[in-house]
Design a protein around this motif. Structure first.
Motif, mmCIF file in Angstrom:
data_model
loop_
_atom_site.group_PDB
_atom_site.id
_atom_site.type_symbol
_atom_site.label_atom_id
_atom_site.label_comp_id
_atom_site.label_asym_id
_atom_site.label_seq_id
_atom_site.Cartn_x
_atom_site.Cartn_y
_atom_site.Cartn_z
ATOM 1 N N ALA A 136 -43.592 106.909 -29.566
ATOM 2 C CA ALA A 136 -43.419 105.440 -29.579
ATOM 3 C C ALA A 136 -42.049 104.852 -29.918
ATOM 4 N N VAL A 137 -41.372 105.296 -30.486
ATOM 5 C CA VAL A 137 -39.983 105.026 -31.095
ATOM 6 C C VAL A 137 -39.094 105.376 -29.755
ATOM 7 N N THR A 138 -39.234 106.222 -29.372
ATOM 8 C CA THR A 138 -38.318 106.477 -27.960
ATOM 9 C C THR A 138 -38.792 105.882 -26.868
ATOM 10 N N LEU A 139 -39.951 105.612 -26.797
ATOM 11 C CA LEU A 139 -40.448 104.727 -25.594
ATOM 12 C C LEU A 139 -39.705 103.237 -25.786
ATOM 13 N N GLN A 140 -39.924 102.767 -27.064
ATOM 14 C CA GLN A 140 -39.399 101.444 -27.437
ATOM 15 C C GLN A 140 -37.983 101.340 -27.288
ATOM 16 N N ARG A 141 -37.204 102.402 -27.742
ATOM 17 C CA ARG A 141 -35.764 102.218 -27.710
ATOM 18 C C ARG A 141 -35.142 102.342 -26.261
ATOM 19 N N SER A 142 -36.172 103.128 -25.393
ATOM 20 C CA SER A 142 -35.856 103.104 -23.869
ATOM 21 C C SER A 142 -36.066 101.720 -23.149
ATOM 22 N N LEU A 143 -36.960 100.853 -23.697
ATOM 23 C CA LEU A 143 -37.405 99.484 -23.096
ATOM 24 C C LEU A 143 -36.316 98.326 -23.708
ATOM 25 N N LEU A 144 -35.539 98.779 -25.018
ATOM 26 C CA LEU A 144 -34.581 97.933 -25.377
ATOM 27 C C LEU A 144 -33.268 97.957 -24.704
ATOM 28 N N PRO A 145 -32.325 96.856 -24.722
ATOM 29 C CA PRO A 145 -31.020 97.267 -23.871
ATOM 30 C C PRO A 145 -30.204 98.384 -24.602
ATOM 31 N N GLN A 146 -29.838 99.194 -23.430
ATOM 32 C CA GLN A 146 -29.048 100.519 -23.968
ATOM 33 C C GLN A 146 -27.430 99.922 -24.423
ATOM 34 N N GLY A 147 -27.140 98.897 -23.748
ATOM 35 C CA GLY A 147 -25.786 98.376 -23.918
ATOM 36 C C GLY A 147 -25.656 96.820 -23.570
ATOM 37 N N LEU A 148 -24.955 96.009 -24.350
ATOM 38 C CA LEU A 148 -24.943 94.711 -23.958
ATOM 39 C C LEU A 148 -24.203 94.415 -23.126
ATOM 40 N N PRO A 149 -24.615 93.752 -21.934
ATOM 41 C CA PRO A 149 -23.679 93.428 -20.771
ATOM 42 C C PRO A 149 -22.223 92.694 -21.121
ATOM 43 N N GLU A 150 -21.383 92.785 -20.276
ATOM 44 C CA GLU A 150 -19.956 91.979 -20.272
ATOM 45 C C GLU A 150 -20.186 90.513 -19.703
ATOM 46 N N GLN A 151 -19.747 89.795 -20.604
ATOM 47 C CA GLN A 151 -19.728 88.450 -20.238
ATOM 48 C C GLN A 151 -18.859 87.448 -21.214
ATOM 49 N N SER A 152 -18.575 86.265 -20.875
ATOM 50 C CA SER A 152 -17.262 85.599 -21.484
ATOM 51 C C SER A 152 -17.782 84.602 -22.477
ATOM 52 N N ALA A 153 -19.356 84.068 -22.145
ATOM 53 C CA ALA A 153 -19.685 83.186 -23.153
ATOM 54 C C ALA A 153 -19.810 83.266 -24.485
ATOM 55 N N VAL A 154 -20.176 84.333 -24.973
ATOM 56 C CA VAL A 154 -20.474 84.639 -26.414
ATOM 57 C C VAL A 154 -19.997 86.400 -26.710
ATOM 58 N N GLU A 155 -19.672 86.469 -27.980
ATOM 59 C CA GLU A 155 -19.487 87.844 -28.404
ATOM 60 C C GLU A 155 -20.770 87.932 -29.235
ATOM 61 N N VAL A 156 -21.380 89.100 -29.120
ATOM 62 C CA VAL A 156 -22.509 89.333 -29.690
ATOM 63 C C VAL A 156 -22.551 90.851 -30.379
ATOM 64 N N ALA A 157 -23.497 90.829 -31.314
ATOM 65 C CA ALA A 157 -23.950 92.150 -32.083
ATOM 66 C C ALA A 157 -25.398 92.125 -32.397
ATOM 67 N N SER A 158 -25.947 93.475 -32.452
ATOM 68 C CA SER A 158 -27.499 93.102 -32.602
ATOM 69 C C SER A 158 -27.937 94.587 -33.332
ATOM 70 N N ARG A 159 -29.032 94.509 -34.063
ATOM 71 C CA ARG A 159 -29.484 95.318 -34.843
ATOM 72 C C ARG A 159 -31.192 95.423 -34.625
ATOM 73 N N TYR A 160 -31.529 96.648 -34.584
ATOM 74 C CA TYR A 160 -33.113 96.972 -34.327
ATOM 75 C C TYR A 160 -33.320 97.889 -35.341
ATOM 76 N N LEU A 161 -34.535 97.621 -36.054
ATOM 77 C CA LEU A 161 -34.966 98.672 -37.163
ATOM 78 C C LEU A 161 -36.531 98.877 -37.002
ATOM 79 N N PRO A 162 -36.933 99.920 -36.670
ATOM 80 C CA PRO A 162 -38.487 100.270 -36.468
ATOM 81 C C PRO A 162 -39.098 99.871 -38.057
ATOM 82 N N ALA A 163 -40.475 99.744 -38.182
ATOM 83 C CA ALA A 163 -41.047 99.492 -39.224
ATOM 84 C C ALA A 163 -41.314 100.993 -39.904
ATOM 85 N N GLY A 164 -41.589 100.888 -41.294
ATOM 86 C CA GLY A 164 -41.912 102.003 -41.835
ATOM 87 C C GLY A 164 -43.062 102.809 -41.479
#
Length: 831
Positions: free
Chosen positions: A455-483
């Motif tokens: 399930a974790v592998t499936l979910q991570r494969s469905l999440l963005p693998q990298g954030l796209p380049e764009q000029s509007a905002v600088e972004v950072a992200s975090r994802y933590l699966p549940a216990g």
């Protein structure tokens, strides 16, 4: 029920009754020097304490003997016998002495010598048959004490239990006969019986002299009364209940297994719980080793490897080859587990003939003593293990296979070295029961770990693998699966570049956990990107997404209207927050569907929650969504998150939001630092629900990189528009793009003049690409079509599509905007 000792006050009361001076008590250290001397010793030999303490004890003997002639008593816990002593006035004193070897609080070993001074004549016997019955009773140990708690009679069973004759014990207190906690408690019980006249029951646990095995005793202390009812003494009766005691301990251990093993679905922790239960109640050292491809540290995420592992194991056993096992857990009665010859996580090859492989080959538990030939041969090839056996005194070992649902998982080993009793056949049965129950829990954890990894592998494969380049905002992200207990959820985030240098920021949360939630999350994320690609406003996008979630919920029901899958039916639902930021106008439009409010941090450090219109969660249907628009200063922070970040069992949601806001109140800090700070502030431990966090720092496009002109609804204005566009490209140093831009401007402006309504506006944006936009007041969107040979129109948009990287149309409040993007690296490959 066992009662607590009486304490210091009770000890003083005991001294008042027994008469301290009735026993000669002498302390002697291992060097033979007198360290203690009581009043009874002074009465026996005439010396005062000051005259004796510090002198050699040998000086008190009637006959001097050389030290080499004396027996070595250093290893004995106790000695008793007759000694010929010399009185101070010179006459010879024959004394019966009982000596205990003890370890005082200061850590120095010493001997306590005891000699009774009271008379040694027994109580008058009643009838001869009664006397014989008391003396020869085989079922219980009995002793009679007078009112000063001094022993007067003891039967044969009592003599055997303490390895002393009745004559050796006459006149001594029970605490002097048995120099341990059990003796002290028995004496306190006698005092209580003398005071209350009521019998008293207690269970004691002690090792009989000369035996290695600890015995359990059921002790009854009762008063002895004369014909007038006056208490004349106390009887102590002790029954050996060792077998019942160990049977009860085994049942308790099995119950403890059910209570403590399997509290989590984590393989190493489940194995560790098994060793924690076994030590110290059952074994002094316990280990759990699993097949490498079946444990959590190995290839448990590789389904094919897990399926192949049992086959490899069977082939290894059939060929008589060694079997590799990974140490997954161990426990010891000694701090630091020094007995372990294998570290946690390491793989060891166990040869054919070793206890572990023997148990795996037979499928049954095996019991060995360390001097068995099989153990001797194995240790001869393992110097490190042989050294551990000698160093810690291993004497008994059991190896028990761990198998569940037809799959062999590994082997558990139980060893005794501090416990004096070797393992017996009853212990073998108990070990198999313990291992059987633990194996089921380990297999449950292993299967869950594999499913969760999927399930974790499936979910991570469905999440963005990298954030796209764009000029509007600088972004950072975090994802933590549940216990482990909650399972993987359906939280997601996304960053979607839009036309006009804008960007969409999305965070969502699907109801439920597991593979179904992950799959639903993937479908919703795809739907959001598709709807974002046609530039729908946030409120309209959520409306379309709400309809889709409703259709997904319908699909989970059976064709007959009943729930098709109990695990998934009725679980389709989600929350979502969708935001669009325009770096040209610095305006952000947001809408939410049952989602937590976003956090905005101004460049000056002030923090606030954006009060957006409340929207229902996705899937309810029929309720509208509303959007809100705000202006953000350049350098502002926008934080989007799921409720797993702010919710916990031990804290209020408002407290979680407050902690989040405080952690983000540093607008100039690196975004990765802010993300880590937010997680640390709100999640002190493993999250109970999935967590998605997206933090964006806004940018603004310089005014000199944007050019806009209002176009008159006159065909002659097309030439002016081309001229203005080329002039601005020259200012930007984009002369190579002038030819293509002229064609695009000419086509789009001409179409707007011919087919749309004013006002008409042309806008150029110099971003990562060159963006050309033509806006008008018409809601009619153009459609690209392929012109036939003799058609005079229909080729314009086709030409525009070939000349640009992307093109499209988006609705506006006043009409629509047709836009194109040109790569600044050159024309597209298809041109």
């Amino acid at each position: 029920m066992e009662q607590r000792p009486l304490g210091d006050q009770g000890a003083r009361r005991v001294q008042d009754v027994v008469g301290e001076a009735l026993t000669a008590r002498v302390g002697v250290d291992d060097q033979g020097t007198v360290t203690g001397w009581n009043e009874g010793a002074q009465r026996l030999l005439g010396y005062t304490s000051a005259q004796v303490v510090g002198r050699p004890a040998a000086a008190l003997l009637a006959e001097r003997r050389a030290a080499s002639d004396l027996p070595s008593l250093a290893r004995l816990p106790r000695w008793h016998g007759a000694l010929a002593l010399r009185h101070r006035d010179g006459h010879r004193v024959e004394a019966t002495v009982l000596a205990h070897h003890r370890m005082p609080a200061d850590g120095r070993a010493a001997w306590l010598l005891l000699s009774p001074l009271t008379g040694q004549e027994p109580l008058p016997a009643d009838e001869d048959l009664v006397s014989r019955s008391f003396r020869q009773s085989p079922t219980c140990a009995q002793a009679l004490y007078d009112t000063r708690l001094r022993l007067r009679r003891a039967n044969q069973a009592m003599e055997l239990s303490v390895a002393l004759t009745e004559r050796d014990m006459l006149g001594l207190r029970v605490g002097e006969i048995v120099d341990n906690e059990a003796g002290k408690l028995a004496e306190e019980d006698m005092l209580r019986v003398l005071e209350t006249g009521e019998p008293h029951y207690r269970e004691n646990y002690l090792r009989a002299a000369g035996e290695n095995r600890e015995h359990a005793w059921s002790v009854v202390v009762a008063p002895l009364r004369d014909g007038d009812g006056r208490i004349q003494g106390v009887s102590l009766t002790a029954h050996d209940i060792t077998e019942q005691h160990w049977a009860r301990k085994r049942l308790q251990l099995i119950a403890e297994v059910g209570r403590r093993i399997g509290s989590t679905l984590d393989v190493p922790r489940t194995a560790q719980e098994m060793t924690d239960v076994a030590v110290p109640e059952f074994a002094d050292f316990a280990t759990v080793d699993l097949l490498p491809d079946l444990d959590d540290e190995g290839a448990s995420h590789d389904v094919d490897a897990v399926a192949e592992a049992p086959g490899q194991f069977v082939r290894a056993l059939a060929a008589g080859a060694s079997v590799p096992l990974r140490r997954i857990a161990h426990q010891s009665v000694l701090a630091g587990i020094p007995e372990a010859a294998v570290e946690l996580g390491d793989v060891e090859e166990y040869p054919d003939g070793s206890p572990l492989v023997a148990s795996l080959r037979s499928g049954r538990a095996v019991l060995h003593q360390v001097d068995d030939p099989a153990i001797v041969r194995w240790l001869a090839e393992r110097p490190l293990r042989a050294a551990r056996v000698r160093e810690f005194g291993f004497h008994s070992v059991m190896a028990v296979p761990l198998a569940a649902r037809g799959t062999t998982l590994g082997v558990a080993v139980f060893i005794r070295h501090r416990h004096p009793d070797p393992f017996q056949q009853d212990d073998l049965v108990l070990a198999e029961e313990l291992a059987s129950r633990a194996a089921i829990c380990i297999d449950n954890a292993r299967r869950y770990t594999r499913e969760r990894a999927t399930a974790v592998t499936l979910q991570r494969s469905l999440l963005p693998q990298g954030l796209p380049e764009q000029s509007a905002v600088e972004v950072a992200s975090r994802y933590l699966p549940a216990g482990a207990q909650a399972g993987v959820g359906g939280d997601w985030f996304d960053v979607i570049p839009l036309s006009g240098a804008r960007v969409a920021l999305v965070v969502g949360d699907v109801v439920g956990h597991g593979i179904h939630a992950s799959a639903t999350m993937g479908r919703l994320r795809t739907a959001v990107r598709t709807l974002a690609d046609i530039d729908l406003p946030p409120d309209e996008l959520l409306t379309h997404l709400d309809d889709m979630v409703g259709r997904l919920a319908t699909e989970t029901e059976g064709t007959d209207g009943t729930a098709g899958n109990a695990e998934t039916a009725g679980d389709v639902g989600a929350t979502c927050l969708y935001a669009v930021y325009d770096p040209v106008s610095r305006r952000c439009t947001l809408a939410r569907a049952g989602h937590p409010l976003p956090v905005v941090v101004s460049p000056d450090g002030s923090v606030e929650l954006l009060e957006l219109p409340a929207g229902p969660p996705l899937g309810l249907g029929g309720l509208p969504f509303e959007s809100a628009e705000i202006e953000l200063r350049e350098g502002s922070l926008l934080a989007l998150y799921t409720d797993g970040l702010i919710q916990a069992r031990d804290k209020d949601v408002d407290e979680g939001v407050s902690r989040l806001c405080r952690s983000l109140a540093r607008p100039t800090a690196p975004l990765d630092v802010l993300c880590d700070a937010a997680l640390a502030a709100t999640l002190p431990g493993r999250p109970v629900d999935d967590v998605a966090l997206l933090v964006a720092r806004t940018r603004a496009l310089d005014a000199d990189r944007v050019a806009a002109w209002t176009i008159a609804p006159d065909p002659a204005a097309v030439a002016v528009a081309r001229k203005n566009a080329v002039a601005r490209l020259e200012e930007w140093g984009l002369n190579e793009a002038a030819f293509v831009t002229e064609l695009i401007v000419s086509e789009l402006v001409t179409n707007a003049i011919r087919h749309a309504r004013p006002p008409i506006q042309l806008r150029l944006i110099h971003d990562r690409s060159l963006i050309c936009e033509v806006s008008d007041a018409s809601n009619t969107a153009p459609h690209m079509r392929r012109a036939r040979t003799f058609d005079e129109g229909g080729r314009g948009l086709l030409l525009v599509a070939q000349l640009t990287q992307r093109w499209g149309t988006r609705p506006t409040a006043e009409g629509k905007t047709i836009w194109t993007e040109q790569s600044l690296d050159g024309p597209p490959d298809r041109f």
